[in-house]
Write an enzyme that holds these catalytic residues in place. Structure first.
Site, PDB file in Angstrom:
ATOM      1  N   ARG A 103      11.363   3.537  -8.614  1.00 22.76           N
ATOM      2  CA  ARG A 103      11.398   4.251  -7.327  1.00 22.76           C
ATOM      3  C   ARG A 103      12.763   4.926  -7.226  1.00 22.76           C
ATOM      4  O   ARG A 103      13.803   4.252  -7.256  1.00 22.76           O
ATOM      5  CB  ARG A 103      11.181   3.288  -6.166  1.00 22.76           C
ATOM      6  CG  ARG A 103      11.457   3.935  -4.821  1.00 22.76           C
ATOM      7  CD  ARG A 103      11.016   3.097  -3.644  1.00 22.76           C
ATOM      8  NE  ARG A 103       9.572   3.109  -3.495  1.00 22.76           N
ATOM      9  CZ  ARG A 103       8.929   2.844  -2.352  1.00 22.76           C
ATOM     10  NH1 ARG A 103       9.607   2.555  -1.258  1.00 22.76           N
ATOM     11  NH2 ARG A 103       7.615   2.869  -2.295  1.00 22.76           N
ATOM     12  N   ASP A 224       2.055  10.136   7.718  1.00 16.57           N
ATOM     13  CA  ASP A 224       3.242   9.458   7.168  1.00 16.57           C
ATOM     14  C   ASP A 224       4.417   9.846   8.078  1.00 16.57           C
ATOM     15  O   ASP A 224       4.290  10.759   8.914  1.00 16.57           O
ATOM     16  CB  ASP A 224       3.463   9.950   5.715  1.00 16.57           C
ATOM     17  CG  ASP A 224       4.624   9.250   5.021  1.00 16.57           C
ATOM     18  OD1 ASP A 224       5.095   8.208   5.516  1.00 16.57           O
ATOM     19  OD2 ASP A 224       5.077   9.764   3.971  1.00 16.57           O
ATOM     20  N   CYS A 264       0.503   5.165   5.150  1.00 18.66           N
ATOM     21  CA  CYS A 264       1.053   4.424   4.008  1.00 18.66           C
ATOM     22  C   CYS A 264       2.018   3.324   4.439  1.00 18.66           C
ATOM     23  O   CYS A 264       2.229   2.379   3.689  1.00 18.66           O
ATOM     24  CB  CYS A 264       1.731   5.392   3.046  1.00 18.66           C
ATOM     25  SG  CYS A 264       3.050   6.356   3.818  1.00 18.66           S
ATOM     26  N   ARG A 292      -2.929  -1.911  -2.018  1.00 20.38           N
ATOM     27  CA  ARG A 292      -1.837  -1.572  -2.944  1.00 20.38           C
ATOM     28  C   ARG A 292      -1.828  -2.564  -4.112  1.00 20.38           C
ATOM     29  O   ARG A 292      -1.678  -2.190  -5.272  1.00 20.38           O
ATOM     30  CB  ARG A 292      -0.476  -1.627  -2.222  1.00 20.38           C
ATOM     31  CG  ARG A 292      -0.260  -0.587  -1.136  1.00 20.38           C
ATOM     32  CD  ARG A 292      -0.207   0.816  -1.697  1.00 20.38           C
ATOM     33  NE  ARG A 292       0.760   0.958  -2.775  1.00 20.38           N
ATOM     34  CZ  ARG A 292       2.066   1.211  -2.616  1.00 20.38           C
ATOM     35  NH1 ARG A 292       2.559   1.372  -1.406  1.00 20.38           N
ATOM     36  NH2 ARG A 292       2.877   1.331  -3.661  1.00 20.38           N
TER      37      ARG A 292
END
Ligand code: CP
Ligand code: NVA
Length: 306
Positions: A103, A224, A264, A292
């Protein structure tokens, strides 16, 4: 999922439609305990340069459920935080690890990792894409409606990383996708071009500033945050610009009566989504968060070849 063995997932466009559909099937089978793939002794490394709750924990839980191990490579605890190059880091980590999830900010950095790593690299969110999120989202849509092809997904808000992967993911599964953003916040042109190539006219990819038109009759509403990680200083300024793009009770009233709502997470209640919608009967946000883990378990099993 032999086709995924040894492969990277840097963008959802790395998958074919068939691979995407198979991943969703495998994830559902893992969730229902119909199958239980195992890869003991395999090790996942997590290199995270941004905060994360869901992605970090769901990747770790997924790896443990596969019988494997996880090493948390927080950038500040490694030489990565002191500037050791990606090329050097990747060529060392691949000697210890079997798969890496990264990430970071720049998409070019995950591409650089993948270039130098002999083991699969998974994009766990960059400024450009969030592919693992969308695997879980489409799994949630499939659970709800049984089939995805021909349905319509509407995303309201910033044309960001999540929007980009959503556009590509919908194109892969044949779901129409409408993206409504304020002027100046539209999704990336190259992503749209790629999505249209993938969709080949099978499904529609629409970008508009008209939130109402985008929501009308839609089967899934998605949003989002209006300012992503790294954009915190823009958050206040964006609130009035994005207000017409909130998922609220008025939006729900013009969507398909059976529409579901996704986010999300993390969410800013009262900004991109109201408390009432988030906690209401059409919200599938908690199932989405759970998914997820199942989706990433299927992905890890695929790239590890089990
Ligand atoms: N949705 C998502 O990626 O959440 P985290 O930032 O908590 O990982
Ligand atoms: N667009 C958000 C997603 C967080 C999961 C961000 O990048 O911060």
């Amino acid at each position: 999922m032999a086709a995924l063995k040894g492969r990277n997932l840097l963008s959802l466009a790395d998958l074919t439609a068939e691979e995407m559909n198979q991943l969703l099937i495998t994830a559902a089978q893992i969730k229902s305990k119909e199958i239980n793939p195992q890869c003991p002794q395999k090790i996942l490394g997590l290199v995270f340069k941004k905060a994360s709750t869901r992605t970090r924990v769901s990747f770790s839980a997924a790896m443990y459920k596969l019988g494997g191990q996880v090493i948390d490579l927080n950038a500040n605890l490694t030489q990565i935080g002191r500037g050791e190059s990606t090329a050097d880091t990747a060529r060392v980590l691949d000697k210890y690890l079997d798969v890496l999830a990264i990430r970071t900010f720049d998409q070019a950095e995950v591409e650089e990792f993948a270039k130098y790593s002999a083991v699969p690299v998974i994009n766990a969110l960059t400024d450009l894409e969030h592919p693992c999120q969308i695997l879980a989202d489409l799994l949630t849509v499939k659970e709800e409606f049984g089939q995805i092809e021909g349905l319509t997904m509407t995303y309201l808000g910033d044309g960001n990383n999540v929007a980009h992967s959503l556009i590509l993911g919908c194109a892969l599964v044949g779901m129409n996708v409408r993206i409504a953003t304020p002027v100046g916040y539209e999704p990336d042109e190259a992503i749209l071009k790629k999505a249209n190539e993938i969709a080949q006219g099978r499904s529609e990819v629409l970008v508009t500033k008209d939130a109402k038109a985008a929501v009308e009759g839609s089967h899934t509403l998605y949003t989002d945050v209006w300012a992503s990680m790294g954009q915190e200083d823009l958050a206040e300024k964006r609130i009035p610009i994005f207000e017409p793009y909130q998922i609220n009770e008025s939006a729900m009233a013009i969507a398909d009566p059976k529409a579901i709502v996704l986010h999300c997470l993390p969410a800013h209640r009262g900004e991109e989504i109201t408390e009432g919608v988030m906690e209401g009967p059409q919200s599938r946000i908690w199932a989405e968060a759970e998914n997820r883990m199942h989706a990433q378990q299927a992905l890890l099993a695929g790239v590890l070849g089990v």
